[in-house]
Write a protein that holds these residues in place. Sequence first.
Motif, PDB file in Angstrom:
ATOM      1  N   LEU A  82       3.813  -5.436  -6.130  1.00 45.86           N
ATOM      2  CA  LEU A  82       3.736  -6.867  -5.825  1.00 45.86           C
ATOM      3  C   LEU A  82       4.926  -7.564  -6.472  1.00 45.86           C
ATOM      4  CD1 LEU A  82      -0.047  -7.400  -6.631  1.00 45.86           C
ATOM      5  CD2 LEU A  82       0.973  -7.203  -4.360  1.00 45.86           C
TER       6      LEU A  82
ATOM      7  N   MET B 266      -4.689   3.288  -6.246  1.00 47.77           N
ATOM      8  CA  MET B 266      -5.287   2.733  -5.040  1.00 47.77           C
ATOM      9  C   MET B 266      -5.420   3.856  -4.027  1.00 47.77           C
ATOM     10  SD  MET B 266      -3.840  -0.114  -2.410  1.00 47.77           S
ATOM     11  CE  MET B 266      -2.729   0.975  -1.555  1.00 47.77           C
TER      12      MET B 266
ATOM     13  N   TYR C 152       4.502  -7.491  -0.776  1.00 49.52           N
ATOM     14  CA  TYR C 152       3.570  -6.383  -0.996  1.00 49.52           C
ATOM     15  C   TYR C 152       4.135  -5.119  -0.369  1.00 49.52           C
ATOM     16  CZ  TYR C 152      -0.609  -3.518  -0.067  1.00 49.52           C
ATOM     17  OH  TYR C 152      -1.515  -2.507   0.017  1.00 49.52           O
ATOM     18  N   SER C 153       4.066  -4.033  -1.113  1.00 47.43           N
ATOM     19  CA  SER C 153       4.417  -2.728  -0.569  1.00 47.43           C
ATOM     20  C   SER C 153       3.586  -1.672  -1.281  1.00 47.43           C
ATOM     21  CB  SER C 153       5.911  -2.442  -0.743  1.00 47.43           C
ATOM     22  OG  SER C 153       6.292  -1.296   0.011  1.00 47.43           O
ATOM     23  N   THR C 154       3.605  -0.463  -0.752  1.00 47.05           N
ATOM     24  CA  THR C 154       2.904   0.654  -1.386  1.00 47.05           C
ATOM     25  C   THR C 154       3.850   1.841  -1.501  1.00 47.05           C
ATOM     26  OG1 THR C 154       2.036   1.386   0.758  1.00 47.05           O
ATOM     27  CG2 THR C 154       0.610  -0.022  -0.581  1.00 47.05           C
ATOM     28  N   TYR C 155       3.604   2.662  -2.513  1.00 45.80           N
ATOM     29  CA  TYR C 155       4.428   3.833  -2.797  1.00 45.80           C
ATOM     30  C   TYR C 155       3.528   5.033  -3.068  1.00 45.80           C
ATOM     31  CZ  TYR C 155       8.674   1.132  -2.911  1.00 45.80           C
ATOM     32  OH  TYR C 155       9.739   0.358  -2.536  1.00 45.80           O
TER      33      TYR C 155
ATOM     34  N   GLU D 133      -2.095   5.823  -3.660  1.00 44.75           N
ATOM     35  CA  GLU D 133      -0.859   5.059  -3.650  1.00 44.75           C
ATOM     36  C   GLU D 133      -0.794   4.124  -4.846  1.00 44.75           C
ATOM     37  OE1 GLU D 133       0.666   4.354   0.729  1.00 44.75           O
ATOM     38  OE2 GLU D 133      -1.292   3.419   0.447  1.00 44.75           O
TER      39      GLU D 133
ATOM     40  N   VAL E  61       0.437   0.180  -5.631  1.00 47.63           N
ATOM     41  CA  VAL E  61       0.775  -1.098  -4.995  1.00 47.63           C
ATOM     42  C   VAL E  61       1.896  -1.753  -5.784  1.00 47.63           C
ATOM     43  CG1 VAL E  61      -0.078  -3.413  -4.427  1.00 47.63           C
ATOM     44  CG2 VAL E  61      -1.561  -1.425  -4.122  1.00 47.63           C
TER      45      VAL E  61
ATOM     46  N   SER F  67      -5.691   4.535   0.000  1.00 42.96           N
ATOM     47  CA  SER F  67      -5.532   3.944   1.324  1.00 42.96           C
ATOM     48  C   SER F  67      -6.110   4.879   2.375  1.00 42.96           C
ATOM     49  CB  SER F  67      -4.050   3.712   1.645  1.00 42.96           C
ATOM     50  OG  SER F  67      -3.511   2.719   0.834  1.00 42.96           O
TER      51      SER F  67
ATOM     52  N   ALA G  79       7.738   3.728  -7.265  1.00 39.23           N
ATOM     53  CA  ALA G  79       7.408   2.297  -7.317  1.00 39.23           C
ATOM     54  C   ALA G  79       8.131   1.617  -8.473  1.00 39.23           C
ATOM     55  CB  ALA G  79       5.899   2.106  -7.442  1.00 39.23           C
TER      56      ALA G  79
END
Length: 114
Positions: free
Chosen positions: A66, A47, A16-19, A62, A64, A49, A25
């Motif tokens: 996956l 999303m 999992y990461s966010t950009y 952001e 996400v 945050s 991404a």
Amino acid sequence: MPDTSAPSTGPFVVVYSTYPGRDAAETAARDLVDRRLAACVALLPEMTSVYRWQGRVETADEVVLLAKTRAALADAVTAALADGHPYEVPALLVLPVATASAAYGAWIEAETDA
């Protein structure tokens, strides 16, 4: 027709990461798949945050990321994502997968086999 064979027990993980945006991404996602570090990378846009950063509560939109991969590749995936990530401290979480269908597990293994 659904897969009715016994589930695979992996070991698989989701990284999992966010950009900050879709372009960054998607670039990271394509790199992981091109390098066979992940079988599939899902991008979830829109999303919000809320987090504490440098003593202040911040809010940011952001995307996400996956990445579905084998546990043995988790370190390589997180290193690839960290390299060139636009955030100073990127979210890089490795989430274990309890089970996967036999067909999906075999597909992950085939697509991440170097």
